[in-house]
Scaffold this motif. Sequence first.
Motif, PDB file in Angstrom:
ATOM      1  N   ARG A 194     -16.237  -3.878   6.958  1.00 52.80           N
ATOM      2  CA  ARG A 194     -16.158  -2.420   6.867  1.00 52.80           C
ATOM      3  C   ARG A 194     -16.954  -1.759   7.981  1.00 52.80           C
ATOM      4  NH1 ARG A 194     -17.832   0.773   1.413  1.00 52.80           N
ATOM      5  NH2 ARG A 194     -19.767  -0.329   1.845  1.00 52.80           N
ATOM      6  N   ARG A 215      -9.317  -1.103  -1.908  1.00 46.23           N
ATOM      7  CA  ARG A 215      -9.991   0.193  -2.055  1.00 46.23           C
ATOM      8  C   ARG A 215     -11.175   0.313  -1.116  1.00 46.23           C
ATOM      9  NH1 ARG A 215     -10.324   4.272  -5.974  1.00 46.23           N
ATOM     10  NH2 ARG A 215      -9.357   3.106  -7.674  1.00 46.23           N
ATOM     11  N   SER A 218      -9.385   0.027   2.948  1.00 49.47           N
ATOM     12  CA  SER A 218      -8.196   0.705   3.486  1.00 49.47           C
ATOM     13  C   SER A 218      -8.135   2.195   3.188  1.00 49.47           C
ATOM     14  CB  SER A 218      -6.927   0.030   2.946  1.00 49.47           C
ATOM     15  OG  SER A 218      -6.774   0.267   1.564  1.00 49.47           O
ATOM     16  N   GLN A 219      -7.434   2.905   4.089  1.00 52.89           N
ATOM     17  CA  GLN A 219      -7.124   4.311   3.844  1.00 52.89           C
ATOM     18  C   GLN A 219      -5.744   4.488   3.198  1.00 52.89           C
ATOM     19  OE1 GLN A 219      -8.072   3.704   7.457  1.00 52.89           O
ATOM     20  NE2 GLN A 219     -10.130   3.744   6.603  1.00 52.89           N
ATOM     21  N   ARG A 220      -4.829   3.566   3.533  1.00 53.80           N
ATOM     22  CA  ARG A 220      -3.479   3.618   2.959  1.00 53.80           C
ATOM     23  C   ARG A 220      -3.108   2.275   2.385  1.00 53.80           C
ATOM     24  NH1 ARG A 220       1.185   4.407   5.775  1.00 53.80           N
ATOM     25  NH2 ARG A 220       0.205   4.044   7.806  1.00 53.80           N
ATOM     26  N   LEU A 234      -1.805   7.084   0.142  1.00 57.92           N
ATOM     27  CA  LEU A 234      -3.245   6.979   0.314  1.00 57.92           C
ATOM     28  C   LEU A 234      -3.806   6.051  -0.758  1.00 57.92           C
ATOM     29  CD1 LEU A 234      -4.155  10.717   1.017  1.00 57.92           C
ATOM     30  CD2 LEU A 234      -3.920   8.860   2.682  1.00 57.92           C
ATOM     31  N   THR A 235      -4.743   5.209  -0.360  1.00 63.66           N
ATOM     32  CA  THR A 235      -5.249   4.181  -1.268  1.00 63.66           C
ATOM     33  C   THR A 235      -5.797   4.763  -2.564  1.00 63.66           C
ATOM     34  OG1 THR A 235      -5.762   2.687   0.562  1.00 63.66           O
ATOM     35  CG2 THR A 235      -6.930   2.318  -1.504  1.00 63.66           C
ATOM     36  N   ASP A 236      -6.614   5.800  -2.462  1.00 63.09           N
ATOM     37  CA  ASP A 236      -7.194   6.385  -3.673  1.00 63.09           C
ATOM     38  C   ASP A 236      -6.110   6.950  -4.579  1.00 63.09           C
ATOM     39  OD1 ASP A 236      -9.735   5.699  -2.934  1.00 63.09           O
ATOM     40  OD2 ASP A 236     -10.249   7.666  -2.111  1.00 63.09           O
ATOM     41  N   ARG A 237      -5.088   7.564  -3.987  1.00 63.78           N
ATOM     42  CA  ARG A 237      -4.013   8.135  -4.804  1.00 63.78           C
ATOM     43  C   ARG A 237      -3.242   7.044  -5.526  1.00 63.78           C
ATOM     44  NH1 ARG A 237       0.886   7.356  -6.072  1.00 63.78           N
ATOM     45  NH2 ARG A 237       1.550   7.172  -3.905  1.00 63.78           N
ATOM     46  N   LEU A 239      -4.188   4.006  -6.327  1.00 66.32           N
ATOM     47  CA  LEU A 239      -4.974   3.313  -7.343  1.00 66.32           C
ATOM     48  C   LEU A 239      -5.365   4.207  -8.517  1.00 66.32           C
ATOM     49  CD1 LEU A 239      -7.298   1.067  -5.147  1.00 66.32           C
ATOM     50  CD2 LEU A 239      -5.238   0.411  -6.390  1.00 66.32           C
ATOM     51  N   ASP A 240      -5.594   5.492  -8.238  1.00 60.13           N
ATOM     52  CA  ASP A 240      -6.021   6.399  -9.308  1.00 60.13           C
ATOM     53  C   ASP A 240      -4.850   7.050 -10.034  1.00 60.13           C
ATOM     54  OD1 ASP A 240      -8.628   5.824  -8.628  1.00 60.13           O
ATOM     55  OD2 ASP A 240      -8.868   7.590  -7.345  1.00 60.13           O
ATOM     56  N   ASP A 241      -3.698   7.127  -9.378  1.00 56.41           N
ATOM     57  CA  ASP A 241      -2.521   7.752  -9.993  1.00 56.41           C
ATOM     58  C   ASP A 241      -1.264   6.973  -9.619  1.00 56.41           C
ATOM     59  OD1 ASP A 241      -0.842   9.544 -11.292  1.00 56.41           O
ATOM     60  OD2 ASP A 241      -0.742  10.915  -9.574  1.00 56.41           O
TER      61      ASP A 241
END
Length: 257
Positions: A194, A215, A218-220, A234-237, A239-241
Amino acid sequence: MTDPILSVRGLEKRYGAFIGCTDVSFDVWPGEVVAIVGESGSGKTTLLNCISGRLERSAGEIRYRMRDGRFPDLGHLSEAERRFLMRTDWGFVHQNPADGLRMRVSAGANVGERLMAVGERHYGDIRRTAGDWLSRVEIAAERIDDQPIAFSGGMRQRLQIARNLVTHPRLIFMDEPTGGLDVSVQARVLDLLRGLVTDLSLAVVIVTHDLAVARLLSQRMIVMKGGHIVEAGLTDRVLDDPRHAYTQLLVASIPES
């Protein structure tokens, strides 16, 4: 930069009647980390090997932005151009470090070999640069003349990272880079990766079955199943949704801490 460094369109790989991956399209921008995730057999490693030139595709386009601004399909490059690209502008970090290292030559020689591929010939400069990179990946300078067979798994992986990054490549491919390591060693290697990715503004395509790794790095994210992309974003999107049923199943399978 507004232009992608790598562009994949309609990529397909078939093994006779069996589909390794099909109808795959995505872009990677400079400095961006894209994770490709999915279960075993989902096609993610086949995809990585195709876009990195290690496996011949059956159909589709793979374009790479050269340092001189050209954006050719990799299939239009000469064999010499492709080999030079793989030795200099690209890196490939294997899950098993032995696949990416010369195990019977010294750690310094493993790093120095890449420098010689870009024209370095001064022994003192090569050795000094190799030593600097060993220190950068947390390998003691006095181990420069030791062979990788004398290193632990985590040290071998860090040496492989140094070997790949010493020529300042712009694009790195990673295939489960922490998959064979103990949990404590994984954390150390991930933290190192990282930091280096951020410091060097590397573009990275990483294959992993571990969503926590995706997570962290990565960004995507691209989610694959049966050779197809079933979700991307997007990675957060993602994984979270998660929106696709398969992605929801993957996310639900993560053990709670």
